[in-house]
Design a protein around this motif. Sequence first.
Motif, mmCIF file in Angstrom:
data_model
loop_
_atom_site.group_PDB
_atom_site.id
_atom_site.type_symbol
_atom_site.label_atom_id
_atom_site.label_comp_id
_atom_site.label_asym_id
_atom_site.label_seq_id
_atom_site.Cartn_x
_atom_site.Cartn_y
_atom_site.Cartn_z
ATOM 1 N N SER A 136 16.910 2.306 -6.415
ATOM 2 C CA SER A 136 15.790 2.947 -7.119
ATOM 3 C C SER A 136 14.957 3.229 -6.141
ATOM 4 O O SER A 136 14.180 4.588 -6.287
ATOM 5 C CB SER A 136 15.258 2.004 -8.358
ATOM 6 N N ILE A 150 11.945 7.083 -3.480
ATOM 7 C CA ILE A 150 12.565 6.690 -4.550
ATOM 8 C C ILE A 150 13.711 7.582 -5.119
ATOM 9 O O ILE A 150 13.692 8.772 -4.649
ATOM 10 C CB ILE A 150 11.358 6.796 -5.820
ATOM 11 N N PRO A 166 15.096 10.156 -7.688
ATOM 12 C CA PRO A 166 14.321 10.964 -8.386
ATOM 13 C C PRO A 166 15.329 11.038 -9.697
ATOM 14 O O PRO A 166 14.804 11.380 -10.538
ATOM 15 C CB PRO A 166 14.632 12.301 -7.691
ATOM 16 N N ASP A 179 16.338 8.184 -11.251
ATOM 17 C CA ASP A 179 15.816 7.015 -11.867
ATOM 18 C C ASP A 179 14.559 7.079 -12.416
ATOM 19 O O ASP A 179 13.796 6.100 -13.067
ATOM 20 C CB ASP A 179 15.919 5.909 -11.074
ATOM 21 N N ILE A 180 13.599 8.308 -12.343
ATOM 22 C CA ILE A 180 12.470 8.684 -13.118
ATOM 23 C C ILE A 180 12.429 8.566 -14.371
ATOM 24 O O ILE A 180 13.267 9.309 -14.964
ATOM 25 C CB ILE A 180 11.748 9.564 -12.265
ATOM 26 N N LEU A 213 6.796 11.473 -15.083
ATOM 27 C CA LEU A 213 5.759 11.978 -13.795
ATOM 28 C C LEU A 213 4.653 12.301 -14.707
ATOM 29 O O LEU A 213 4.670 13.358 -15.773
ATOM 30 C CB LEU A 213 6.367 13.079 -13.191
ATOM 31 N N VAL A 221 4.066 8.010 -11.142
ATOM 32 C CA VAL A 221 5.679 7.840 -11.201
ATOM 33 C C VAL A 221 6.125 6.514 -12.045
ATOM 34 O O VAL A 221 5.927 5.508 -11.188
ATOM 35 C CB VAL A 221 6.353 7.922 -10.003
ATOM 36 N N GLU A 222 6.826 6.850 -13.138
ATOM 37 C CA GLU A 222 7.275 5.821 -13.993
ATOM 38 C C GLU A 222 8.709 5.569 -13.744
ATOM 39 O O GLU A 222 9.344 6.732 -14.002
ATOM 40 C CB GLU A 222 6.939 5.981 -15.394
ATOM 41 N N MET A 223 9.272 4.522 -13.348
ATOM 42 C CA MET A 223 10.711 4.427 -13.414
ATOM 43 C C MET A 223 11.241 3.969 -14.601
ATOM 44 O O MET A 223 10.712 3.256 -15.465
ATOM 45 C CB MET A 223 10.995 3.582 -12.123
ATOM 46 N N ARG A 224 12.781 3.864 -14.584
ATOM 47 C CA ARG A 224 13.294 3.611 -15.882
ATOM 48 C C ARG A 224 13.484 2.129 -16.104
ATOM 49 O O ARG A 224 13.311 1.499 -17.214
ATOM 50 C CB ARG A 224 14.987 4.063 -15.902
ATOM 51 N N LEU A 284 10.126 16.125 -5.829
ATOM 52 C CA LEU A 284 10.904 15.224 -6.811
ATOM 53 C C LEU A 284 11.460 16.178 -7.725
ATOM 54 O O LEU A 284 12.498 15.990 -8.304
ATOM 55 C CB LEU A 284 9.754 14.318 -7.392
ATOM 56 N N ARG A 334 15.643 16.973 -8.652
ATOM 57 C CA ARG A 334 16.182 16.600 -9.859
ATOM 58 C C ARG A 334 17.069 17.826 -9.949
ATOM 59 O O ARG A 334 17.987 17.600 -11.081
ATOM 60 C CB ARG A 334 15.201 16.540 -10.927
#
Length: 135
Positions: free
Chosen positions: A24, A80, A82, A84-85, A88, A101-104, A130, A134
Amino acid sequence: MLNYATRPAYHPAMASPDFIENVSAVFIFSENCTPILEVRMCGGAVLRAPAIRFDMSALHQDLVSRSKLVQVIKRTRLCINPFDIAGLRFCFIGPLTELVVEMRSGEGYRVRHEPQLLLGDDVHDVFKRLWEARQ
């Protein structure tokens, strides 16, 4: 002080294609004046290892070059995945602009817009990279 003997550490043999797909985030930071490489996995596992165990930069480059990771923060070499984001968004605090940036997995990273600094980041460029990764 952390006991690194009780924690799993990243080593080159772990860099199988399955391992790399599940990365991640990867970054380098200092703890008690010791550089640490941290690898965060999509499932929430965190692998940490101090620099004295291996050449950290070589391992960091190995992970980044063999994966689809995108560098987000130059200073810590935060890269990171992209895919697993979770989200944003731009955050404006007075004259400061930040990309959040918030991850899962629930982790969050804040990138400050400081393109004038030597190791500063341009959040608009980071957002663009980013977004393109994706696609």
